[in-house]
Motif scaffolding. Structure first.
Motif, mmCIF file in Angstrom:
data_model
loop_
_atom_site.group_PDB
_atom_site.id
_atom_site.type_symbol
_atom_site.label_atom_id
_atom_site.label_comp_id
_atom_site.label_asym_id
_atom_site.label_seq_id
_atom_site.Cartn_x
_atom_site.Cartn_y
_atom_site.Cartn_z
ATOM 1 N N ASP A 211 3.912 -16.131 -9.560
ATOM 2 C CA ASP A 211 3.385 -14.829 -8.745
ATOM 3 C C ASP A 211 3.346 -13.778 -10.097
ATOM 4 N N GLY A 225 5.743 -6.814 -3.833
ATOM 5 C CA GLY A 225 6.083 -8.369 -3.035
ATOM 6 C C GLY A 225 5.143 -9.359 -3.958
ATOM 7 N N PHE A 268 13.286 -21.819 -1.074
ATOM 8 C CA PHE A 268 12.337 -21.240 -2.060
ATOM 9 C C PHE A 268 13.276 -20.751 -3.179
ATOM 10 N N ARG A 286 12.584 -19.106 3.196
ATOM 11 C CA ARG A 286 11.377 -19.088 3.592
ATOM 12 C C ARG A 286 10.307 -19.429 2.731
ATOM 13 N N GLY A 288 7.378 -18.370 0.203
ATOM 14 C CA GLY A 288 7.019 -17.191 -0.741
ATOM 15 C C GLY A 288 5.657 -16.652 -0.148
ATOM 16 N N ASP A 289 5.449 -15.296 -0.277
ATOM 17 C CA ASP A 289 4.304 -14.595 0.029
ATOM 18 C C ASP A 289 3.742 -13.873 -1.274
ATOM 19 N N PRO A 290 2.780 -14.348 -1.901
ATOM 20 C CA PRO A 290 1.674 -15.110 -1.652
ATOM 21 C C PRO A 290 1.822 -16.465 -2.194
ATOM 22 N N GLU A 291 2.900 -17.124 -2.532
ATOM 23 C CA GLU A 291 3.020 -18.166 -3.248
ATOM 24 C C GLU A 291 2.529 -19.464 -2.072
HETATM 25 N N1 GLY Z 1 6.267 -13.604 -3.929
HETATM 26 C C1 GLY Z 1 7.881 -13.640 -3.680
HETATM 27 C C2 GLY Z 1 8.287 -13.321 -2.403
HETATM 28 O O1 GLY Z 1 7.745 -13.769 -1.445
HETATM 29 O O2 GLY Z 1 9.563 -13.168 -2.246
#
Ligand code: GLY
Ligand code: AMP
Length: 424
Positions: A211, A225, A268, A286, A288-291
């Motif tokens: 990311d 993020g 993660f 959890r 990852g966001d956006p992974e």
């Molecule tokens: N993209 C990294 C996270 O979700 O922490």
């Protein structure tokens, strides 16, 4: 299978999108959902942090599986409460989610199994922390022990900056999260995010993604993020995957089980890939966001049986099949993010973006009012596309972005630059 999905960001939209494709699904409930997700299931009007509300809804609707997206409800014991009630939950109990919620605990476990990670020391008073800093070389890495929504890591170039970070954290800048701090060695290399799913005993690897944490082009500006992501991550070779599984993931899962805190859910690992192979930066409990959004687009297998198997201790024999394609994701964020930003501006033509080849738009911070789509957060839309190469995926995703009419938003124009450079 009746599923209740907890969360309402881009990560959860992608999870819901994938779960909704499962032939096993009979009903998808959302707590709370978002305008994109709500087309796929039934929003229950319950917030992700409302543990009592989620428990009551799961009971009254005879839900077979609760899938938890964000970390806060896990750290607050949502999985414990559901397990006590006999409801299967994808996501670790609080004692296992400590791998994310306490950096000192993560370090203790990594040390116990000899997993490669940065050298570190833990402090609960400023004097000792500063004395230790004076013996180290820059850059200095100072971290709050607890959950701090991405604000808990300070990388300081000078000793005085590092000392200020110590004073700020012990002074309560991040509340309780900073009452214990960790100072660690600065790791050189390239970062990648890797994911594995476990039922407490068996572990199956997922894939890696990269990311872009900084707000602006060229990896400049404040940390966010994540402003975009792509997969595959070229840096994450088969040898790196093997080393990550055998030296980090599997021993940590075994150690957690040995300590009576079996880890069920997705683990993660934030990794720094350097000349000596992968080193662990951090764990998250959890996706990852956006992974996650990128991984869901590349996952060929039905995800639902795997999530259920992880929650019920039945992962042995499960496997995940992945597309050979690449996927790219561009975050469209509100101008001002990650600082202060306005809410309520109108977003138009998301459907036109989705008419482009292979483009799917996941909603992150949006809401609907009077039939219009409005921005309602920092990271607002995730425009994803896949293709045979990273270059195709990136070009298609940007074509999608160009169709979206939202003057109050911004996005990075260089997502995937490291991977694209490798092509030249
Ligand atoms: N993209 C990294 C996270 O979700 O922490
Ligand atoms: P974390 O919240 O632990 O993921 O840290 C946020 C970011 O700080 C990471 O994604 C890295 O870019 C950076 N970081 C954290 N720890 C280190 C370290 N020991 N060495 C170098 N960079 C680090």
């Amino acid at each position: 299978m009746k599923v209740l999905l907890v969360g309402g960001g881009g990560r959860e939209h992608a999870l819901g999108w994938k779960i909704a494709q499962s032939p096993l699904l009979t009903q998808l409930y959302l707590a709370p959902g978002n305008p994109g997700l709500n087309r796929l299931g039934e929003p229950l009007g319950i917030k992700a942090e409302d543990i009592d509300g989620i428990l009551a809804a799961a009971r009254s609707r005879n839900v077979d599986l609760v899938v938890v997206g964000p970390e806060a409800p896990l750290a607050a014991g949502l999985a414990d409460r559901l397990t006590e009630a006999g409801i299967a939950c994808f996501g670790p109990q609080a004692s296992a989610a400590r791998l994310e919620s306490s950096k000192a605990f993560m370090k203790e476990i990594a040390d116990a199994v000899g997993a490669p990670t940065a050298a570190f020391a833990r402090f609960d008073d400023a004097r000792a922390a500063k004395a230790y800093l004076r013996e180290q070389n820059p850059p200095f890495v100072v971290k709050a022990d607890g959950l701090a929504a991405g604000k808990g890591v300070i990388i300081a170039e000078t000793l005085s900056e590092a000392e200020k970070a110590v004073d700020d954290l012990f002074g309560g800048a991040l509340g309780d999260a900073g009452s214990v701090i960790v100072i660690e060695e600065f790791l050189e290399g390239e970062e990648a995010s890797f994911f594995a799913i476990s039922d407490g005993e068996t572990v199956i690897p997922m894939i890696a993604a990269q990311d872009h944490k900084r707000a602006f082009d060229g990896d400049r500006g404040p940390n966010t993020g994540g402003m975009g992501a792509y997969s595959p991550a070229q840096i994450f070779t088969d040898a790196v995957r093997e080393a990550t599984m055998t030296r980090i993931i599997k021993p940590v899962i075994a150690e957690m089980s040995k300590r009576g805190a079996p880890y069920k859910g997705v683990l993660f690992a934030g990794l720094m890939i350097g000349p000596d192979g992968p080193k662990l930066i951090e764990f998250n409990a959890r996706f990852g966001d956006p992974e996650c959004q990128v991984m869901m687009r590349l996952l060929k297998s039905d995800i639902l049986p795997v999530l259920h198997a992880a929650a019920t201790g039945a992962l042995d024999g499960c496997a995940l099949e992945w597309s050979d394609d690449a996927c790219a994701l561009i975050v469209m964020a509100s101008k001002g993010y990650p600082g202060s930003y306005g809410k309520g501006s109108i977003i138009r033509d998301v459907d036109k973006a989705e008419d482009c080849e292979s483009v799917i738009v996941f909603h992150a911070g949006t809401k609907e009012a009077n039939g219009a789509l409005l921005a309602d957060g920092g990271r607002v839309l995730n425009v994803t596309a896949s293709g045979p190469t990273i270059r195709d995926a990136v070009e298609r995703a940007y074509e999608g972005v160009e169709h979206i009419d939202w003057p109050e938003g911004f996005f990075r124009r260089d997502i995937g630059w490291r991977a694209l450079k490798a092509f030249i």
